[in-house]
Design an enzyme around this catalytic site. Structure first.
Site, PDB file in Angstrom:
ATOM      1  N   ASP A  13       0.793  -1.238   0.000  1.00 38.76           N
ATOM      2  CA  ASP A  13       0.000   0.000   0.000  1.00 38.76           C
ATOM      3  C   ASP A  13       0.830   1.295   0.000  1.00 38.76           C
ATOM      4  OD1 ASP A  13      -1.932  -1.941   0.216  1.00 38.76           O
ATOM      5  OD2 ASP A  13      -2.779  -1.246   2.112  1.00 38.76           O
ATOM      6  N   ASP A  51      -4.488  -0.813  -1.910  1.00 35.36           N
ATOM      7  CA  ASP A  51      -5.779  -0.680  -1.231  1.00 35.36           C
ATOM      8  C   ASP A  51      -6.735  -0.028  -2.237  1.00 35.36           C
ATOM      9  OD1 ASP A  51      -6.760  -1.310   1.390  1.00 35.36           O
ATOM     10  OD2 ASP A  51      -6.825   0.817   1.921  1.00 35.36           O
ATOM     11  N   HIS A  53     -10.698   0.746  -2.611  1.00 26.33           N
ATOM     12  CA  HIS A  53     -12.045   0.716  -2.056  1.00 26.33           C
ATOM     13  C   HIS A  53     -13.079   1.412  -2.946  1.00 26.33           C
ATOM     14  CE1 HIS A  53     -10.289  -0.689   1.633  1.00 26.33           C
ATOM     15  NE2 HIS A  53      -9.685   0.437   1.922  1.00 26.33           N
ATOM     16  N   HIS A  57     -17.598   2.168   0.759  1.00 30.38           N
ATOM     17  CA  HIS A  57     -17.000   1.057   1.516  1.00 30.38           C
ATOM     18  C   HIS A  57     -17.371   1.106   2.997  1.00 30.38           C
ATOM     19  CE1 HIS A  57     -13.562  -1.511   3.010  1.00 30.38           C
ATOM     20  NE2 HIS A  57     -14.083  -2.230   2.030  1.00 30.38           N
ATOM     21  N   HIS A  86     -10.536   6.737   1.960  1.00 24.33           N
ATOM     22  CA  HIS A  86      -9.168   6.701   1.438  1.00 24.33           C
ATOM     23  C   HIS A  86      -9.080   5.674   0.313  1.00 24.33           C
ATOM     24  CE1 HIS A  86      -9.371   3.375   4.282  1.00 24.33           C
ATOM     25  NE2 HIS A  86      -8.459   2.784   3.541  1.00 24.33           N
ATOM     26  N   LYS A 111      -6.919  -4.996  -3.117  1.00 22.21           N
ATOM     27  CA  LYS A 111      -7.653  -5.560  -1.986  1.00 22.21           C
ATOM     28  C   LYS A 111      -8.585  -4.507  -1.403  1.00 22.21           C
ATOM     29  CE  LYS A 111      -3.914  -4.386   1.183  1.00 22.21           C
ATOM     30  NZ  LYS A 111      -4.652  -3.392   1.973  1.00 22.21           N
ATOM     31  N   CYS A 156      -1.824  -3.001   7.658  1.00 18.94           N
ATOM     32  CA  CYS A 156      -1.723  -3.899   6.495  1.00 18.94           C
ATOM     33  C   CYS A 156      -0.419  -4.682   6.447  1.00 18.94           C
ATOM     34  CB  CYS A 156      -1.978  -3.116   5.217  1.00 18.94           C
ATOM     35  SG  CYS A 156      -3.708  -2.583   5.114  1.00 18.94           S
TER      36      CYS A 156
HETATM   37  C1  VGL Z   1      -4.535   0.447   5.770  1.00 17.06           C
HETATM   38  C2  VGL Z   1      -6.151   1.219   7.171  1.00 17.06           C
HETATM   39  C3  VGL Z   1      -7.098   1.124   6.180  1.00 17.06           C
HETATM   40  C4  VGL Z   1      -3.099   0.077   5.564  1.00 17.06           C
HETATM   41  C5  VGL Z   1      -5.463   0.333   4.752  1.00 17.06           C
HETATM   42  O1  VGL Z   1      -2.623   0.046   4.403  1.00 17.06           O
HETATM   43  O2  VGL Z   1      -2.423  -0.182   6.593  1.00 17.06           O
HETATM   44  N1  VGL Z   1      -4.895   0.871   6.960  1.00 17.06           N
HETATM   45  N2  VGL Z   1      -6.736   0.683   4.972  1.00 17.06           N
HETATM   46 ZN    ZN Z   2      -8.152   0.781   3.415  1.00 14.27          ZN
END
Ligand code: VGL
Ligand code: ZN
Length: 208
Positions: A13, A51, A53, A57, A86, A111, A156
């Site tokens: 990410d 990431d 979404h 979401h 986000h 994801k 993550c």
């Molecule tokens: C993440 C919170 C929500 C991450 C992703 O990449 O750690 N944290 N979505």
């Molecule tokens: Zn996320």
């Protein structure tokens, strides 16, 4: 550290929304970029996660009346932290940091694209059942050790490392190539979990 053809680098990410100025900025998030680029040169197998979404979401606080970011809700798969919106599909916040080497990686795993379920881990979504396909990829490619870096260490990166370890892979977290959100001591909890599960933690000097 000697890197072999059975090793994979998993960069989690490294997206604009997790860097300074982003919607869910991780302190110093962009600092992982040069470190990951440098380490990636040593690996024949590099995987990125993204990431990804939908705007509606379930993990987004604005989609829950009366809820603020960083509060939690109970879903059928367990407790879910509510985040600022986000990494919305197709937005610039969801793009990789512009300086990240996106040429070397052979696979990008998206994801968190199902409306009703979040996915911290690169292997399984937050119900710990729904597979992303990455574990199948690692197994079919006969990759045995996963080096994990990226954002965020305590979400993550942590969940990805745990799932890979539980699946029987060797796992090494490259600490200097990660940054943490650190919500309610979650960074310390991540380190404790790495110790409990036999996940190695190394610094950048291991790759000099
Ligand atoms: C993440 C919170 C929500 C991450 C992703 O990449 O750690 N944290 N979505
Ligand atoms: Zn996320």
């Amino acid at each position: 550290m000697k890197i072999s053809d059975c090793d994979a680098l998993l960069a989690i990410d490294v997206q604009n929304d997790f860097c300074t100025g982003g919607a869910l900025a991780v302190p110093g998030g962009e600092k992982v970029v040069p470190a990951i680029n440098r380490i990636a040169q040593k690996f024949a197998n590099v995987v990125l996660t993204q990431d990804w979404h939908p705007h509606d979401h379930v993990s987004f606080a604005p989609n829950h009346a009366g809820k603020q970011p960083f509060q939690t809700i109970e879903l059928d798969y367990g407790t879910q932290v509510l985040w600022p919106a986000h990494c919305v599909q197709g937005t610039s916040g969801a793009e990789f940091h512009r300086d990240l080497d996106v040429v070397r990686p052979s696979l990008v795993v998206r994801k968190g694209f199902r409306r009703g379920i979040d996915s911290y881990s690169a292997l399984f979504e937050n119900d710990h059942r729904t597979a992303t396909g990455l574990l199948g990829y690692l197994r079919e490619r006969e990759l045995k050790t996963v080096f994990v870096a990226g954002l965020a260490l305590d979400f993550c990166v942590r969940f990805s490392a745990e799932d890979a370890r539980k699946a029987g892979l060797e796992v090494v977290v490259i600490e200097d190539a990660c940054r943490a959100i650190d919500l309610d001591r979650s960074a310390a909890a991540a380190h404790q979990s790495f110790r409990d599960l036999g996940i190695s933690v190394v610094g950048l000097e291991a790759f000099l």
